[in-house]
Design a protein around this motif. Structure first.
Motif, PDB file in Angstrom:
ATOM      1  N   VAL A 325       0.855  -1.188   0.000  1.00 30.28           N
ATOM      2  CA  VAL A 325       0.000   0.000   0.000  1.00 30.28           C
ATOM      3  C   VAL A 325       0.890   1.238   0.000  1.00 30.28           C
ATOM      4  CG1 VAL A 325      -1.821   1.253   1.211  1.00 30.28           C
ATOM      5  CG2 VAL A 325      -1.764  -1.246   1.282  1.00 30.28           C
ATOM      6  N   LEU A 326       0.661   2.115  -0.964  1.00 26.04           N
ATOM      7  CA  LEU A 326       1.418   3.362  -1.071  1.00 26.04           C
ATOM      8  C   LEU A 326       0.470   4.541  -0.881  1.00 26.04           C
ATOM      9  CD1 LEU A 326       3.555   2.520  -4.248  1.00 26.04           C
ATOM     10  CD2 LEU A 326       4.355   2.519  -1.882  1.00 26.04           C
ATOM     11  N   ASP A 327       0.793   5.443   0.018  1.00 24.98           N
ATOM     12  CA  ASP A 327       0.010   6.676   0.140  1.00 24.98           C
ATOM     13  C   ASP A 327       0.232   7.521  -1.106  1.00 24.98           C
ATOM     14  OD1 ASP A 327      -0.728   5.790   2.585  1.00 24.98           O
ATOM     15  OD2 ASP A 327       0.213   7.392   3.753  1.00 24.98           O
ATOM     16  N   ASP A 328      -0.720   8.395  -1.407  1.00 25.69           N
ATOM     17  CA  ASP A 328      -0.583   9.183  -2.638  1.00 25.69           C
ATOM     18  C   ASP A 328       0.340  10.385  -2.486  1.00 25.69           C
ATOM     19  OD1 ASP A 328      -2.132  10.970  -1.225  1.00 25.69           O
ATOM     20  OD2 ASP A 328      -3.736  11.122  -2.704  1.00 25.69           O
ATOM     21  N   ASP A 329       0.977  10.540  -1.301  1.00 28.13           N
ATOM     22  CA  ASP A 329       1.952  11.620  -1.137  1.00 28.13           C
ATOM     23  C   ASP A 329       3.371  11.066  -1.028  1.00 28.13           C
ATOM     24  OD1 ASP A 329       1.641  10.430   1.316  1.00 28.13           O
ATOM     25  OD2 ASP A 329       1.399  12.277   2.463  1.00 28.13           O
ATOM     26  N   VAL A 330       3.616   9.939  -1.713  1.00 29.70           N
ATOM     27  CA  VAL A 330       4.968   9.387  -1.735  1.00 29.70           C
ATOM     28  C   VAL A 330       5.540   9.450  -3.142  1.00 29.70           C
ATOM     29  CG1 VAL A 330       4.404   7.806   0.160  1.00 29.70           C
ATOM     30  CG2 VAL A 330       4.359   6.953  -2.196  1.00 29.70           C
ATOM     31  N   VAL A 331       6.875   9.404  -3.204  1.00 30.61           N
ATOM     32  CA  VAL A 331       7.607   9.305  -4.464  1.00 30.61           C
ATOM     33  C   VAL A 331       8.590   8.157  -4.324  1.00 30.61           C
ATOM     34  CG1 VAL A 331       9.341  10.413  -5.922  1.00 30.61           C
ATOM     35  CG2 VAL A 331       7.410  11.736  -5.091  1.00 30.61           C
ATOM     36  N   LYS A 347       3.896 -11.721  11.135  1.00 36.49           N
ATOM     37  CA  LYS A 347       3.441 -10.331  11.191  1.00 36.49           C
ATOM     38  C   LYS A 347       2.527 -10.033  10.005  1.00 36.49           C
ATOM     39  CE  LYS A 347       6.160  -9.670  14.735  1.00 36.49           C
ATOM     40  NZ  LYS A 347       5.630  -9.571  16.105  1.00 36.49           N
ATOM     41  N   VAL A 348       1.747  -8.978  10.143  1.00 31.79           N
ATOM     42  CA  VAL A 348       0.761  -8.647   9.106  1.00 31.79           C
ATOM     43  C   VAL A 348       1.141  -7.399   8.323  1.00 31.79           C
ATOM     44  CG1 VAL A 348      -1.662  -8.023   8.694  1.00 31.79           C
ATOM     45  CG2 VAL A 348      -1.101  -9.688  10.463  1.00 31.79           C
ATOM     46  N   ASN A 349       1.701  -6.423   9.010  1.00 32.75           N
ATOM     47  CA  ASN A 349       1.913  -5.100   8.433  1.00 32.75           C
ATOM     48  C   ASN A 349       3.397  -4.744   8.460  1.00 32.75           C
ATOM     49  OD1 ASN A 349       1.873  -2.415   7.681  1.00 32.75           O
ATOM     50  ND2 ASN A 349       0.582  -1.707   9.369  1.00 32.75           N
ATOM     51  N   GLY A 350       4.048  -4.799   7.299  1.00 33.46           N
ATOM     52  CA  GLY A 350       5.433  -4.338   7.205  1.00 33.46           C
ATOM     53  C   GLY A 350       5.425  -2.828   7.059  1.00 33.46           C
ATOM     54  N   ALA A 351       5.920  -2.113   8.074  1.00 34.58           N
ATOM     55  CA  ALA A 351       5.788  -0.650   8.087  1.00 34.58           C
ATOM     56  C   ALA A 351       7.039   0.001   8.652  1.00 34.58           C
ATOM     57  CB  ALA A 351       4.566  -0.240   8.921  1.00 34.58           C
ATOM     58  N   LEU A 352       7.210   1.247   8.298  1.00 36.20           N
ATOM     59  CA  LEU A 352       8.273   2.056   8.894  1.00 36.20           C
ATOM     60  C   LEU A 352       7.827   2.442  10.294  1.00 36.20           C
ATOM     61  CD1 LEU A 352      10.997   3.506   8.111  1.00 36.20           C
ATOM     62  CD2 LEU A 352       9.603   5.540   7.766  1.00 36.20           C
ATOM     63  N   GLN A 353       8.675   2.157  11.284  1.00 33.51           N
ATOM     64  CA  GLN A 353       8.329   2.511  12.656  1.00 33.51           C
ATOM     65  C   GLN A 353       8.914   3.873  13.018  1.00 33.51           C
ATOM     66  OE1 GLN A 353       9.480  -0.931  15.117  1.00 33.51           O
ATOM     67  NE2 GLN A 353       7.311  -1.408  15.244  1.00 33.51           N
ATOM     68  N   LEU A 354       8.129   4.638  13.736  1.00 34.52           N
ATOM     69  CA  LEU A 354       8.559   5.960  14.191  1.00 34.52           C
ATOM     70  C   LEU A 354       8.880   5.847  15.684  1.00 34.52           C
ATOM     71  CD1 LEU A 354       8.829   8.924  13.158  1.00 34.52           C
ATOM     72  CD2 LEU A 354       6.518   9.311  14.004  1.00 34.52           C
ATOM     73  N   LEU A 382       4.337   3.568   3.178  1.00 41.30           N
ATOM     74  CA  LEU A 382       4.811   2.360   2.511  1.00 41.30           C
ATOM     75  C   LEU A 382       4.510   1.206   3.448  1.00 41.30           C
ATOM     76  CD1 LEU A 382       6.517   0.814   0.338  1.00 41.30           C
ATOM     77  CD2 LEU A 382       8.507   1.318   1.754  1.00 41.30           C
ATOM     78  N   ASN A 383       3.585   0.335   3.049  1.00 36.68           N
ATOM     79  CA  ASN A 383       3.163  -0.774   3.920  1.00 36.68           C
ATOM     80  C   ASN A 383       3.037  -2.059   3.119  1.00 36.68           C
ATOM     81  OD1 ASN A 383       1.650   1.887   4.973  1.00 36.68           O
ATOM     82  ND2 ASN A 383       2.202   0.611   6.722  1.00 36.68           N
ATOM     83  N   VAL A 384       3.708  -3.106   3.608  1.00 38.23           N
ATOM     84  CA  VAL A 384       3.610  -4.439   3.000  1.00 38.23           C
ATOM     85  C   VAL A 384       2.576  -5.216   3.811  1.00 38.23           C
ATOM     86  CG1 VAL A 384       4.856  -6.492   2.292  1.00 38.23           C
ATOM     87  CG2 VAL A 384       6.060  -4.298   2.440  1.00 38.23           C
ATOM     88  N   ILE A 385       1.497  -5.617   3.185  1.00 47.21           N
ATOM     89  CA  ILE A 385       0.384  -6.240   3.899  1.00 47.21           C
ATOM     90  C   ILE A 385       0.237  -7.708   3.523  1.00 47.21           C
ATOM     91  CG2 ILE A 385      -2.091  -6.159   4.338  1.00 47.21           C
ATOM     92  CD1 ILE A 385      -0.582  -3.741   5.421  1.00 47.21           C
TER      93      ILE A 385
END
Length: 497
Positions: A325-331, A347-354, A382-385
């Protein structure tokens, strides 16, 4: 030694001034967010300096006048002070800019300065002067605060309003769609839409250009663009514009599907949940960095999370096993194929952690929910689901249940949405390597250029989106280079002047 003392004193003053400026900027950001960065960047030299100076003199003269008028044998000075006050009041009632001031204003200014200087030589009741000046200060602070709030409101309005060029583009596309035979056309390569062996990317968007940049930048950097399938989910209002745009434009060998979320038929969930499409939600959260700190230790971060529409993904794409899944404000700046080879375990959601934001720091947003205080917040963008694991755990049901429980309390809608999104995936987030994505390009002016070049994906999270006039200028070209500068509609709508 005297000059050294003076130099040291001067250095201390400069340091103090800088520290005060930083603290003021931090307080402003906590209150008004990205507007403060924009204000600092666009700060202009003071205009109409003479008018402001006249107002200052008028304030001082009014402060001294009551005390001078009470002094015996100072009728002449009292009369002179009164005359000058009336004269400046008359001038300022007719002039709001320096250009409006009469030719002899410099002499009148000097005359007032001389009268004020005389008034200052007499012993006066300091309490009266102090009281008057404090009243003036209070009025000035109120006026300043009003203008700050007004400018911040107008800034927020500009951020949330579709730019004229994008509105023109959308309207032109819709008109062209119904004038042409596009409504009878189907997208090429549609047989790939449900093929689980291909790389499927999902983009939620109501912005034609934003979605186009995401897809173009991903396809351009792909080693094998023929393996890419993009699914653009939009609402009924923007569906026809989106459809025509992606029928008109191709992205190497990638397949593109445009779906109207309002017409999607779900087998497991009632259509009521699809009353309106929602995009990834961004929150500006403020919290303290240490226990019992002063205000200067408050920090603001922008956290973007899934919207309720994201929780329908496993049922919209029933035949797929994994999506990105890509947000529409990414390049996208690198090939993303390795994301499909990630072993995320269970795991279910591959995501950048803050990890600069831990859930314990967000307890005012998360309410009474049970959570691990040391867990890092995760970001959309940027999310790998893993859709198979999602269905096994029925996380969509978990999300709706959590939302109902949290909303029973006194928490705001913002707290409900943020907490349910973060908590649904608690202990189910696979942390992506930081090199995959770099966030902050929509609010942080201080991102290192080398870090930008190394990142695979740039995320313009924050209010200063690259398609807005208010976007941060030094980051805009990373987004604009993926626009089709020669497209006739972009030229006619002045989208990319």
């Amino acid at each position: 030694m005297l000059w050294q003392d003076a130099a040291a004193a001067g250095t201390d003053e400069i340091t103090k001034h800088k520290r005060n400026a930083v603290e003021e900027s931090e307080k402003c950001e906590l209150r008004f967010g990205g507007y403060c960065h924009w204000r600092d960047e666009h700060r202009e030299n003071m205009k109409d300096f003479m008018v402001k100076k006249l107002k200052d003199q008028l304030f001082v003269a009014r402060a001294y006048y009551p005390s001078i008028a009470k002094l015996p044998s100072q009728e002449k000075l009292t009369h002179e002070l009164k005359q000058n006050i009336q004269e400046l009041e008359r001038i300022l009632s007719e002039s709001s800019t320096d250009a409006d001031l009469p030719p002899q204003i410099q002499k009148k200014l000097q005359k007032m300065e001389n009268v004020i200087s005389k008034a200052k030589t007499f012993p006066v009741d300091c309490n009266n002067v102090d009281k008057k000046l404090r009243q003036i200060l209070d009025l000035t602070e109120e006026e300043t605060n009003f203008h700050m709030k007004q400018s911040a409101f107008l800034y927020q309005l500009a951020v949330q309003t579709m730019p004229k060029g994008l509105h023109c583009l959308s309207m032109r596309l819709i008109v062209e769609y119904f004038k042409s035979s596009a409504h009878d056309k189907e997208f090429p390569l549609s047989e790939r839409y449900s093929d689980p062996s291909l790389q499927h990317y999902v983009v939620f968007s109501t912005n034609v250009l934003a979605a186009s940049v995401v897809i173009n930048s991903t396809a351009v950097h792909a080693r094998e663009s023929g393996n890419l399938v993009f699914h653009v989910l939009t609402d009924g209002l923007n569906y026809y514009a989106m459809k025509l745009w992606f029928l008109r434009n191709t992205y190497k060998e990638a397949a593109v599907q445009v779906l109207n979320i309002e017409n999607v038929t779900l087998k497991y969930y009632d259509k009521e949940v699809l009353k309106s499409m929602s995009l990834p939600v961004e929150y500006r959260v403020s919290f303290q960095t240490v226990t019992n700190p002063p205000a200067s230790h408050l920090r603001t971060e922008y956290v973007s999370v899934f919207s309720h529409t994201h929780y329908l993904l496993p049922y919209i794409f029933e035949k797929l096993k994994r999506v990105v899944v890509l947000d529409d404000d990414v390049v996208v700046q690198r090939d993303l194929s390795d994301l499909w080879n990630l072993n995320m375990g269970r795991k279910v959601n591959g995501a950048l952690q803050l990890c600069s934001v831990q859930l314990g720091q967000l307890r005012s947003y998360l309410g009474k929910s049970i959570f691990d205080k040391t867990s890092c917040a995760w970001m959309s963008g940027l999310n790998v689901i893993d859709l198979v694991r999602w269905r096994e755990l029925d996380l969509t049901k978990t999300y709706w249940k959590l939302g109902q429980e949290v909303s029973k309390g006194t928490e705001s809608d913002e707290s409900v949405a943020l907490s349910t999104s973060l908590l649904t995936f608690q202990d189910l987030v696979y942390p992506l390597d930081g090199a995959w994505a770099l966030s902050g390009l929509g609010h942080d002016y201080g991102i290192d250029v080398q870090a930008i070049k190394k990142a695979s994906v740039l995320h313009f999270n924050g209010q200063m989106k690259p398609w807005l006039e208010l976007g941060i200028p030094k980051y805009k070209h990373y987004w604009k280079r993926f626009l089709n500068r020669h497209d006739q509609l972009l030229v006619e709508c002045n989208v990319n002047p």
